[in-house]
Design an enzyme around this catalytic site. Structure first.
Site, mmCIF file in Angstrom:
data_model
loop_
_atom_site.group_PDB
_atom_site.id
_atom_site.type_symbol
_atom_site.label_atom_id
_atom_site.label_comp_id
_atom_site.label_asym_id
_atom_site.label_seq_id
_atom_site.Cartn_x
_atom_site.Cartn_y
_atom_site.Cartn_z
ATOM 1 N N GLU A 143 0.817 -1.210 0.000
ATOM 2 C CA GLU A 143 0.000 0.000 0.000
ATOM 3 C C GLU A 143 0.850 1.259 0.000
ATOM 4 O O GLU A 143 1.975 1.251 0.510
ATOM 5 C CB GLU A 143 -0.944 0.018 1.204
ATOM 6 C CG GLU A 143 -0.252 0.207 2.536
ATOM 7 C CD GLU A 143 -1.237 0.420 3.656
ATOM 8 O OE1 GLU A 143 -1.679 1.567 3.847
ATOM 9 O OE2 GLU A 143 -1.555 -0.570 4.343
ATOM 10 N N ARG B 1 -5.479 5.777 -0.919
ATOM 11 C CA ARG B 1 -4.345 4.874 -1.070
ATOM 12 C C ARG B 1 -4.321 4.284 -2.474
ATOM 13 O O ARG B 1 -5.347 4.165 -3.135
ATOM 14 C CB ARG B 1 -4.429 3.679 -0.102
ATOM 15 C CG ARG B 1 -4.516 4.008 1.358
ATOM 16 C CD ARG B 1 -3.161 4.406 1.939
ATOM 17 N NE ARG B 1 -3.239 4.522 3.382
ATOM 18 C CZ ARG B 1 -3.736 5.571 4.021
ATOM 19 N NH1 ARG B 1 -4.212 6.603 3.359
ATOM 20 N NH2 ARG B 1 -3.756 5.593 5.343
#
Length: 127
Positions: free
Chosen positions: A83, A98
């Site tokens: 991530e 994200r």
């Protein structure tokens, strides 16, 4: 999901009627997409950094994303997804945006996904 199907799942699989568990039981479908051009400017910048291998601003950028919600396709290893923070102007924390990329080589991902709601939903990033 219909009531009869829910009852069968509950009876056969021992699941409760909670939507989270029912969703986890079913295979995820990811049909929503977002083009690179549709990403916010900060998302496009982060995508460029991902392919360059960094440097990243946040310590948590590049860490393993567990996909516990199972909203993304299953990866080939536990560390398949990573991530990255997409900066949100005016927000002091990391915010909710994200990019999560999957692949065995972080700087050459197989696929990347964008979320603007802190993992509640994802859209596959397409050219």
């Amino acid at each position: 999901m219909g009531v009869a199907v829910s009852a069968v799942l509950i009876g056969v699989a021992g699941l409760s009627a909670s939507p989270v568990q029912a969703r986890d039981f079913l295979a995820p479908s990811l049909t929503a997409t977002i083009s690179t051009a549709q990403l916010p400017p900060q998302g496009r910048s982060m995508l460029t950094l991902i392919y360059q291998g960094g440097p990243f601003r946040h310590d948590k950028d590049g860490v393993v994303f567990g996909n516990r919600e199972r909203l993304l396709p299953a990866g080939s290893t536990r560390a398949y997804y990573r991530e990255y923070t997409v900066r949100t102007p005016g927000v002091r924390s990391r915010g909710a945006r994200r990019i999560v990329c999957g692949g065995l080589q972080p700087a050459a991902p197989d696929a990347c996904f964008y979320t603007d709601d802190h993992y509640a939903s994802f859209r596959k990033i397409v050219p």
